[in-house]
Design an enzyme around this catalytic site. Structure first.
Site, PDB file in Angstrom:
ATOM      1  CE1 TYR A   1      -3.087  -2.994   0.220  1.00 33.84           C
ATOM      2  CE2 TYR A   1      -4.112  -1.928   2.086  1.00 33.84           C
ATOM      3  CZ  TYR A   1      -4.099  -2.929   1.142  1.00 33.84           C
ATOM      4  OH  TYR A   1      -5.118  -3.871   1.126  1.00 33.84           O
TER       5      TYR A   1
ATOM      6  CE  LYS B   1      -0.081 -18.189  -0.657  1.00 35.06           C
ATOM      7  NZ  LYS B   1      -0.731 -19.444  -0.275  1.00 35.06           N
TER       8      LYS B   1
ATOM      9  CG  ASP C   1      -3.614 -19.744   1.469  1.00 34.53           C
ATOM     10  OD1 ASP C   1      -2.856 -19.606   2.455  1.00 34.53           O
ATOM     11  OD2 ASP C   1      -3.269 -20.366   0.446  1.00 34.53           O
TER      12      ASP C   1
ATOM     13  CG  ASP D   1      -7.536  -3.695   3.882  1.00 32.38           C
ATOM     14  OD1 ASP D   1      -8.538  -3.480   4.566  1.00 32.38           O
ATOM     15  OD2 ASP D   1      -7.309  -3.129   2.793  1.00 32.38           O
TER      16      ASP D   1
ATOM     17  CG  ASP E   1     -12.956  -5.550   5.708  1.00 36.33           C
ATOM     18  OD1 ASP E   1     -12.565  -4.849   6.659  1.00 36.33           O
ATOM     19  OD2 ASP E   1     -13.366  -5.079   4.631  1.00 36.33           O
TER      20      ASP E   1
END
Ligand code: ATP
Length: 356
Positions: free
Chosen positions: A142, A193, A226, A250, A254
């Site tokens: 970001y 990851k 994941d 992020d 959520d």
């Protein structure tokens, strides 16, 4: 309760869309909570957002970071985003600008189920859903590094860099471990990851492995992102503290917000420990419901509670949380949670509860 002599100086930026509706309610609730504690708040409203941007081009003034560090203890922000500004330039400048320029490297997102009726997961209670996501907030994908070559042609190349620094990764991991230790939490999960992102997330792996030896009392584990998202849905009770990079945090938070009652209830903080920090509800400006006086102000009220806790007023923070729990129990909610109150009525209910 001990009265605190020095007033807390709060900059309030309602921003866009439902931010302009829910933040005044949060301010009302926060004022009611601190009045009880004998503490004064000095509130300064800033009109930054789409209206101001369209009027005179203002986004984040150049001296804003210095002003916040000098004149304020905390910032309470609503939401940024407006269909009239399709580039979203003002939102990026203000929101990302503040996160980066104030170096607010910890994004805190608690996922706490306040009432069992609110989770879409079957047979889950408050005991099962109670964890916090610490998201690295100043690096990762970001940061806006990259570029586009041969735009709009079949040969187009778009590059988006993922920045991970030793300092940045170490400090967010340290914050999460210290949070677990000081709150006597025993489970911490780092997610990345690293099986695919062999450079950036290898750094996360190495620093995590080194740091976990310093916290032997904490059962620290690792899950690829994941798998983490699947596990949050399958059995959220296995988590107390989750720490991860900017983009994965992020997303994970959520998912966490949804299983704890939805966006209307979720608070967040952008923190640099010991410095002026910024608190905002997880939801955005929600243009589809903006202006209708139906947005849920509880996420903002809980954000206000998180801010008060950061400012050294934990009792006032707990009282707000108790007020929200009572409102949920009594069905005093906005339509998103099945109630019939307007945004203002819901804010009034919470403030009146706190004034009792
Ligand atoms: P932005 O572009 O600013 O992120 P958005 O509409 O894309 O805005 P959100 O603001 O996060 O994203 O909201 C998505 C949807 O969730 C909304 O359209 C609305 O239906 C619901 N929602 C979000 N926040 C609230 C709230 N406080 N009260 C009720 N519903 C909400």
């Amino acid at each position: 309760m001990t009265p605190t002599a020095t007033p807390k100086r709060i900059a309030v930026i309602p921003g866009d869309g439902i931010g302009k509706e829910v933040i005044p309610e949060a301010v009302k609730v926060v004022q009611a909570a601190v009045a009880h504690a004998g503490t004064k708040l000095e509130i300064t409203n800033l009109d930054w957002g789409a209206d101001r941007f369209l009027r005179d081009g203002t986004t984040l003034p150049a001296d804003a970071p210095e002003m916040f560090r000098r004149d304020f203890d905390a910032i309470l922000l609503g939401a940024m985003g407006d269909p009239r500004v399709p580039s979203n330039q003002h939102a990026a400048d203000i929101l990302l600008g503040l996160r980066f320029k104030l170096d607010l490297y910890v994004n805190v997102r608690p996922c706490v189920l306040l009432d069992p009726r609110l989770t879409p997961l079957r047979d889950r209670t408050e005991r099962d859903i109670n964890f916090v996501v610490f998201r690295e907030n100043t690096e990762g994908s970001y940061v806006g590094m990259g570029g586009i070559f041969k735009k709009g042609t079949p040969d187009e190349i778009a590059l988006q860099e993922d920045v991970n620094t030793y300092k940045g990764v170490e400090r967010i991991l340290r914050y999460a471990f210290e949070y677990a230790r000081s709150n006597k939490l025993t489970k911490l999960c780092m997610s990345d990851k690293s099986n695919a992102l062999a450079f950036g997330h290898d750094l996360w792996q190495r620093l995590f492995k080194k740091m976990r030896t310093e916290y032997p009392e904490i059962q620290s584990s690792h899950q690829f992102i994941d798998n983490l998202l699947m596990q949050i849905i399958r059995d959220p009770s296995q988590f107390q503290v989750i720490v991860t990079c900017n983009m994965f945090g992020d997303i994970a938070s959520d998912v966490g917000a949804q299983i704890a009652g939805g966006l209307g209830l979720a608070p967040s903080g952008n923190i640099h420990p010991g410095q002026v920090s910024m608190f905002e509800p997880v939801h955005g400006s929600a243009p589809t419901i903006a202006g209708k006086n139906e947005a849920n102000p509880m996420g903002s009220a809980l954000t206000g509670a998180m801010m008060l806790d950061y400012l050294g007023l934990p009792d006032a923070a707990k009282r707000i949380e108790a007020a929200v729990r009572s409102a949920l129990k009594e069905g005093k909610t906005t339509p998103d949670l099945g109630g019939s109150l307007s945004t203002r009525e819901c804010g009034d209910w919470l403030a009146n509860f706190l004034a009792k």
